[in-house]
Write a protein that holds these residues in place. Structure first.
Motif, PDB file in Angstrom:
ATOM      1  N   ASP A  27       0.838  -1.199   0.000  1.00  0.00           N
ATOM      2  CA  ASP A  27       0.000   0.000   0.000  1.00  0.00           C
ATOM      3  C   ASP A  27       0.875   1.251   0.000  1.00  0.00           C
ATOM      4  N   GLU A  28       0.321   2.279  -0.596  1.00  0.00           N
ATOM      5  CA  GLU A  28       1.087   3.498  -0.864  1.00  0.00           C
ATOM      6  C   GLU A  28       1.681   4.113   0.392  1.00  0.00           C
ATOM      7  N   SER A  29       0.918   4.102   1.489  1.00  0.00           N
ATOM      8  CA  SER A  29       1.428   4.757   2.699  1.00  0.00           C
ATOM      9  C   SER A  29       2.628   3.992   3.250  1.00  0.00           C
ATOM     10  N   SER A  30       2.595   2.661   3.156  1.00  0.00           N
ATOM     11  CA  SER A  30       3.733   1.854   3.629  1.00  0.00           C
ATOM     12  C   SER A  30       4.956   2.062   2.731  1.00  0.00           C
ATOM     13  N   ILE A  31       4.720   2.142   1.429  1.00  0.00           N
ATOM     14  CA  ILE A  31       5.823   2.362   0.486  1.00  0.00           C
ATOM     15  C   ILE A  31       6.438   3.743   0.728  1.00  0.00           C
ATOM     16  N   HIS A  32       5.559   4.712   0.976  1.00  0.00           N
ATOM     17  CA  HIS A  32       6.033   6.068   1.261  1.00  0.00           C
ATOM     18  C   HIS A  32       6.865   6.070   2.547  1.00  0.00           C
ATOM     19  N   GLU A  33       6.346   5.376   3.563  1.00  0.00           N
ATOM     20  CA  GLU A  33       7.050   5.329   4.850  1.00  0.00           C
ATOM     21  C   GLU A  33       8.409   4.645   4.695  1.00  0.00           C
ATOM     22  N   LEU A  34       8.425   3.556   3.913  1.00  0.00           N
ATOM     23  CA  LEU A  34       9.682   2.852   3.655  1.00  0.00           C
ATOM     24  C   LEU A  34      10.686   3.794   2.996  1.00  0.00           C
ATOM     25  N   GLY A  35      10.226   4.517   1.993  1.00  0.00           N
ATOM     26  CA  GLY A  35      11.093   5.462   1.293  1.00  0.00           C
ATOM     27  C   GLY A  35      11.639   6.522   2.232  1.00  0.00           C
ATOM     28  N   GLN A  36      10.763   7.101   3.042  1.00  0.00           N
ATOM     29  CA  GLN A  36      11.186   8.160   3.959  1.00  0.00           C
ATOM     30  C   GLN A  36      12.227   7.647   4.947  1.00  0.00           C
ATOM     31  N   GLU A  37      12.020   6.434   5.443  1.00  0.00           N
ATOM     32  CA  GLU A  37      12.970   5.878   6.415  1.00  0.00           C
ATOM     33  C   GLU A  37      14.331   5.625   5.764  1.00  0.00           C
ATOM     34  N   LEU A  38      14.308   5.100   4.538  1.00  0.00           N
ATOM     35  CA  LEU A  38      15.574   4.834   3.832  1.00  0.00           C
ATOM     36  C   LEU A  38      16.282   6.135   3.478  1.00  0.00           C
ATOM     37  N   PHE A  39      15.529   7.104   2.971  1.00  0.00           N
ATOM     38  CA  PHE A  39      16.145   8.377   2.564  1.00  0.00           C
ATOM     39  C   PHE A  39      16.687   9.107   3.799  1.00  0.00           C
ATOM     40  N   ASN A  46      24.958  10.837   5.717  1.00  0.00           N
ATOM     41  CA  ASN A  46      25.647  11.462   4.598  1.00  0.00           C
ATOM     42  C   ASN A  46      26.113  10.429   3.560  1.00  0.00           C
ATOM     43  N   GLY A  47      25.217   9.524   3.244  1.00  0.00           N
ATOM     44  CA  GLY A  47      25.550   8.528   2.220  1.00  0.00           C
ATOM     45  C   GLY A  47      26.333   7.371   2.760  1.00  0.00           C
ATOM     46  N   ARG A  48      27.606   7.444   2.639  1.00  0.00           N
ATOM     47  CA  ARG A  48      28.564   6.434   3.093  1.00  0.00           C
ATOM     48  C   ARG A  48      28.252   5.030   2.587  1.00  0.00           C
ATOM     49  N   SER A  62       6.463  -2.294  -8.691  1.00  0.00           N
ATOM     50  CA  SER A  62       7.215  -1.226  -9.347  1.00  0.00           C
ATOM     51  C   SER A  62       7.284   0.027  -8.474  1.00  0.00           C
ATOM     52  N   ALA A  63       6.302   0.218  -7.588  1.00  0.00           N
ATOM     53  CA  ALA A  63       6.327   1.393  -6.708  1.00  0.00           C
ATOM     54  C   ALA A  63       7.523   1.323  -5.753  1.00  0.00           C
ATOM     55  N   THR A  64       7.798   0.126  -5.240  1.00  0.00           N
ATOM     56  CA  THR A  64       8.958  -0.030  -4.355  1.00  0.00           C
ATOM     57  C   THR A  64      10.254   0.076  -5.160  1.00  0.00           C
ATOM     58  N   LEU A  65      10.244  -0.431  -6.390  1.00  0.00           N
ATOM     59  CA  LEU A  65      11.426  -0.270  -7.256  1.00  0.00           C
ATOM     60  C   LEU A  65      11.774   1.206  -7.380  1.00  0.00           C
ATOM     61  N   GLY A  66      10.728   2.038  -7.523  1.00  0.00           N
ATOM     62  CA  GLY A  66      10.941   3.482  -7.644  1.00  0.00           C
ATOM     63  C   GLY A  66      11.674   4.036  -6.437  1.00  0.00           C
ATOM     64  N   LYS A  67      11.294   3.575  -5.248  1.00  0.00           N
ATOM     65  CA  LYS A  67      11.953   4.046  -4.019  1.00  0.00           C
ATOM     66  C   LYS A  67      13.421   3.594  -3.995  1.00  0.00           C
ATOM     67  N   LEU A  68      13.684   2.379  -4.446  1.00  0.00           N
ATOM     68  CA  LEU A  68      15.065   1.877  -4.454  1.00  0.00           C
ATOM     69  C   LEU A  68      15.926   2.675  -5.433  1.00  0.00           C
ATOM     70  N   ILE A  69      15.320   3.055  -6.553  1.00  0.00           N
ATOM     71  CA  ILE A  69      16.056   3.838  -7.546  1.00  0.00           C
ATOM     72  C   ILE A  69      16.421   5.210  -6.971  1.00  0.00           C
ATOM     73  N   VAL A  70      15.454   5.841  -6.295  1.00  0.00           N
ATOM     74  CA  VAL A  70      15.723   7.154  -5.690  1.00  0.00           C
ATOM     75  C   VAL A  70      16.784   7.017  -4.602  1.00  0.00           C
ATOM     76  N   LEU A  71      16.691   5.937  -3.823  1.00  0.00           N
ATOM     77  CA  LEU A  71      17.683   5.695  -2.765  1.00  0.00           C
ATOM     78  C   LEU A  71      19.085   5.550  -3.359  1.00  0.00           C
ATOM     79  N   ASP A  72      19.182   4.739  -4.412  1.00  0.00           N
ATOM     80  CA  ASP A  72      20.465   4.504  -5.068  1.00  0.00           C
ATOM     81  C   ASP A  72      21.060   5.819  -5.576  1.00  0.00           C
ATOM     82  N   ARG A  73      20.177   6.631  -6.170  1.00  0.00           N
ATOM     83  CA  ARG A  73      20.616   7.922  -6.723  1.00  0.00           C
ATOM     84  C   ARG A  73      21.116   8.839  -5.601  1.00  0.00           C
ATOM     85  N   LYS A  74      20.360   8.827  -4.488  1.00  0.00           N
ATOM     86  CA  LYS A  74      20.699   9.673  -3.333  1.00  0.00           C
ATOM     87  C   LYS A  74      22.067   9.283  -2.761  1.00  0.00           C
TER      88      LYS A  74
END
Lengths: 117, 144
Positions: A27-39, A46-48, A62-74
Motif C-alpha cells: 500500500d502506498e502509505s507503507s511504500i512512502h514510509e519505507l522510502g522516507q525511512e531509507l532516505f 551522509n551517504g557512506r 514497481s512502486a517499491t522499485l521506484g523508491k530503491l532507484i531514488v535511494l540509489d541515486r541519493k
C-alpha cells in the motif's frame, strides 16, 4: 535515535546494514514510509556505506522499485556506496527484466556485500 | 468486458479508487492460485501483474477520483489465469510508454509496470481506448 517501522538498522563496522521488516510492502502509505525511512537514513549518515538485505522480502512491485532507484541515486549523489543482497530469485528476475541489475550493485549474501566495500 | 467461462474460480468486483484497494481481490486471488496448484514462482508473477494493473487503474486511470471505480474480473483454473482490469479514466497508449530499460532511463523511478506485466504474463492486451487491460497466463501441460 530515529524510530523505524519498516526497516531494521544495524552497524557492521562502518557499514549500515538495513533489513526490511515487511515481507510485502504494497500500500502506498507503507511504500512512502519505507522510502522516507531509507532516505532519512542516507541523509543522517551522509551517504557512506549501506547494505540492503532483502532476506525477508517476498514480494516487490514497481512502486517499491521506484523508491530503491531514488535511494540509489541519493547515495551516489553523496558519494556513498549501496549494495543489495539476499534477493530471492523472483525479485532478482524483476531486477533483470527492468535492467536494474545494471544500476544496482547486487551481491549474493551479506558477507559478500560487506566484503565488497 | 466479455470473457470465456472456463475457469474453476472467478470473481468480479468493483474496487473504489483508493490506494490499497487491490488487496480486496489480490488476497483471494493468491489463495485461489495456490488452491489450483500454481507454483510459487507463477503466483509471484501473476500477483505482480495484477497488482501493477490495478494500481495503474486506480492511480493513473481514475486518478484516485472517489466517484470512479475499477472493475476487476479474475478467473483461475489449473492451467489458465485471466485478469481483466477496467478503469473509468481517459485511457492511455501503452506504445507511448518510454522503454525503462534504456541506459538513459534506468534511474527514472517510474514507468516499469507495463513492462513487468508483459514479461510475467503470457498475453497482455489493452483495449483501443487504453482504459482496460486483459492479462492472461497459461501453464504448459505437465508430462505426468
Amino acid at each position: 535515535m530515529t524510530a523505524h517501522h519498516r526497516i531494521d538498522v544495524s552497524k557492521v563496522g562502518d557499514v549500515t546494514v538495513v533489513r526490511f521488516v515487511d515481507k510485502t510492502v504494497l500500500d502506498e502509505s507503507s511504500i512512502h514510509e519505507l522510502g522516507q525511512e531509507l532516505f532519512g537514513l542516507v541523509d543522517a549518515q551522509n551517504g557512506r556505506k549501506m547494505v540492503l538485505n532483502f532476506s525477508n522480502v517476498e514480494f516487490i512491485s514497481s512502486a517499491t522499485l521506484g523508491k530503491l532507484i531514488v535511494l540509489d541515486r541519493k547515495v551516489k549523489t553523496l558519494n556513498g556506496r549501496l549494495r543489495m543482497c539476499h534477493i530471492r530469485p523472483e525479485i532478482l528476475e524483476v531486477f533483470r527484466i527492468t535492467k536494474l541489475d545494471k544500476l544496482f550493485d547486487i551481491r549474493d549474501g551479506e558477507s559478500e556485500a560487506l566484503a565488497a566495500f | 468486458m466479455g470473457h470465456e467461462s472456463t475457469a474453476g474460480w472467478h470473481r468480479q468486483v468493483r474496487l473504489p479508487s483508493e490506494r490499497g484497494a487491490s488487496r480486496t481481490v489480490t488476497d483471494e486471488l493468491l489463495e485461489q492460485l495456490g488452491a489450483h496448484g500454481w507454483s510459487a514462482e507463477e503466483v509471484f508473477a501473476i500477483h505482480l501483474a495484477a497488482e501493477e494493473a490495478i494500481v495503474n487503474a486506480i492511480v493513473h486511470g481514475n486518478k484516485l477520483d472517489p466517484a470512479k471505480c475499477v472493475a476487476v474480473l479474475c478467473e483461475v483454473s489449473t492451467n489458465h489465469v485471466k485478469i481483466e482490469v477496467e478503469d473509468e479514466g481517459d485511457g492511455f497508449d501503452p506504445a507511448q510508454v518510454p522503454d525503462c530499460t534504456l541506459e538513459e532511463r534506468l534511474d527514472v523511478p517510474s514507468g516499469r509496470g507495463v513492462m513487468l506485466m508483459r514479461s510475467f504474463m503470457t498475453r497482455i492486451e489493452y483495449n483501443a481506448k487504453g482504459n482496460a487491460v486483459v492479462l492472461e497466463k497459461r501453464r504448459e501441460a505437465n508430462a505426468n
